[in-house]
Scaffold this motif. Sequence first.
Motif, short mmCIF file in Angstrom:
data_model
loop_
_atom_site.label_atom_id
_atom_site.label_comp_id
_atom_site.label_asym_id
_atom_site.label_seq_id
_atom_site.Cartn_x
_atom_site.Cartn_y
_atom_site.Cartn_z
N HIS A 188 0.79 -1.23 0.00
CA HIS A 188 0.00 0.00 0.00
C HIS A 188 0.82 1.27 0.00
O HIS A 188 0.36 2.31 -0.47
CB HIS A 188 -0.99 0.01 1.17
N LEU A 189 2.06 1.27 0.48
CA LEU A 189 2.89 2.46 0.43
C LEU A 189 3.83 2.44 -0.77
O LEU A 189 4.70 3.30 -0.90
CB LEU A 189 3.70 2.63 1.72
N GLY A 190 3.67 1.45 -1.66
CA GLY A 190 4.55 1.37 -2.82
C GLY A 190 5.12 -0.02 -2.93
O GLY A 190 4.46 -1.01 -2.63
N GLU A 325 8.49 9.71 13.75
CA GLU A 325 7.94 10.19 12.48
C GLU A 325 7.01 9.14 11.89
O GLU A 325 7.39 7.97 11.75
CB GLU A 325 9.07 10.48 11.48
N CYS A 326 5.80 9.55 11.55
CA CYS A 326 4.81 8.70 10.88
C CYS A 326 4.61 7.38 11.65
O CYS A 326 4.00 7.37 12.71
CB CYS A 326 5.19 8.47 9.43
N GLY A 327 5.16 6.26 11.18
CA GLY A 327 5.01 5.01 11.91
C GLY A 327 5.56 5.09 13.32
O GLY A 327 4.99 4.53 14.26
N HIS A 383 7.58 15.96 4.19
CA HIS A 383 6.48 15.40 3.40
C HIS A 383 5.66 14.47 4.28
O HIS A 383 6.07 14.06 5.39
CB HIS A 383 7.01 14.66 2.17
N GLU A 384 4.51 14.10 3.78
CA GLU A 384 3.55 13.25 4.50
C GLU A 384 3.08 12.16 3.55
O GLU A 384 2.83 12.41 2.37
CB GLU A 384 2.37 14.12 4.94
N PHE A 385 2.97 10.92 4.04
CA PHE A 385 2.56 9.79 3.20
C PHE A 385 2.05 8.67 4.11
O PHE A 385 2.83 7.98 4.75
CB PHE A 385 3.76 9.32 2.37
N HIS A 386 0.73 8.52 4.19
CA HIS A 386 0.18 7.47 5.07
C HIS A 386 -1.28 7.20 4.73
O HIS A 386 -1.95 8.01 4.09
CB HIS A 386 0.29 7.89 6.54
N TYR A 387 -1.75 6.05 5.18
CA TYR A 387 -3.14 5.65 5.02
C TYR A 387 -3.89 5.64 6.35
O TYR A 387 -5.03 5.24 6.42
CB TYR A 387 -3.23 4.25 4.41
N SER A 388 -3.25 6.05 7.40
CA SER A 388 -3.86 5.98 8.73
C SER A 388 -4.35 7.35 9.17
O SER A 388 -4.00 8.38 8.60
CB SER A 388 -2.86 5.44 9.74
#
Length: 430
Positions: A188-190, A325-327, A383-388
């Motif tokens: 899902h993230l690539g 960060e993120c996760g 940058h930002e990149f997530h499905y949550s």
Amino acid sequence: MNLANGLVIGAPRSGSGKTVITLGLLAALRRRGTTVAPAKTGPDYIDPAFLGRAAGREAVNLDPWSMSPHRLKSLAARHAGDALLVVEGVMGLYDSAADGTGSTADLAELLDLPVILIVDADRQNQSVAPLVAGFANWRVGVRIAGVILNRVASSRHETMLVEALAPTGIACLGAIPRNPALVIPERHLGLVLPGEIDDFEPFLATAASAIGDYVDLEALFALASPLPQAAEEPALLPPLGQRIAVARDAAFAFAYPHLLDGWQRQGAELSVFSPLADQAPPVDADAVFLPGGYPELHGATLAAATTFKTGLLAARERDALIYGECGGFMVLGEILIDKSGQPHEMAGLLPLITRIDRPKRILGYRRLIQSGALPWPVQLNGHEFHYSSARQSRLPPLFQASDARGAALPPMGAAIGRVMGSYAHVVDAA
């Protein structure tokens, strides 16, 4: 002093086979004894992991939106050393952030490097000529030095393509036949990470053989141009502490090498630990960095990692700076709810519940203004990149944020004293 040479691998669009061909080029060049230095345009963690495996050395990100021209020039030159710098582009050659900047073409022009254009020849023949000519003549300062044709159906198809390209004056360096084996699995993230592909080495060997058999590597190597030298290197982001513990495993795989290397070059001591192996950060660490990754795929393991979570609590009690960060931000929270709806207990350092529930990914560049205890400049690029999504109690946000165009976004993240995090991945000072 001899200047290192480099070139950029671009394409008219995503899905042209740019990553696979770049991997094959790196591996094929290594086979012939060429030392290669891999790099990726823009913000990306997964492609660089593949590029590093193919090149036999770590890849760096060269992000023309987040990084200044001086940063890009100094980082590219330092990373290349005396090797051939091979930069994989992102998306289509001229595709950029929402404000019209940050494209692969921008990077190629800034570094004055030639572009090798990867063209998916599937279901076209003579139309390849106006396509390539259009890209070559679209912008002064961007040099399309050669073309590699991908997914060619037959020798007759190749002949038609090469004849059509001849009037453009742009060298056709090779034609790769269709090959269903040259496909990398996606998540899902690539792309999945190379360590998760059981037969990655055979895949890489297949890609290298395809390049070696069908691409003129001597002609490609001769097209590379010297890298420019930056007059001076801009100030690096200061290290989070003097002794920084960095989480690193399959759940925390997304840390930018230029940041970690920059901290070490400023005198910080870095150590790595694995939360998935239930390891705690070293007791003498005065900072803990939890990078992004895929914690949602390892929720049960992280929930059971009591030594890791106890170690984070101990780090907080001794006033270490703890940054996620993120996760990593998700793991600092109380509960992580995975895609199946299963809740997993996290570290509980921030009153935060995260859930994998968004039907579309949240992504884009971010201009950030920090208000926490990060030892960095107030204004940052990331940058930002997530499905949550995150649900949190009222807490001071870590960042005020805007998008690439400067439009205001809701505040990001949370900070309690020296424990903080957000969905943003910081790349450099603004």
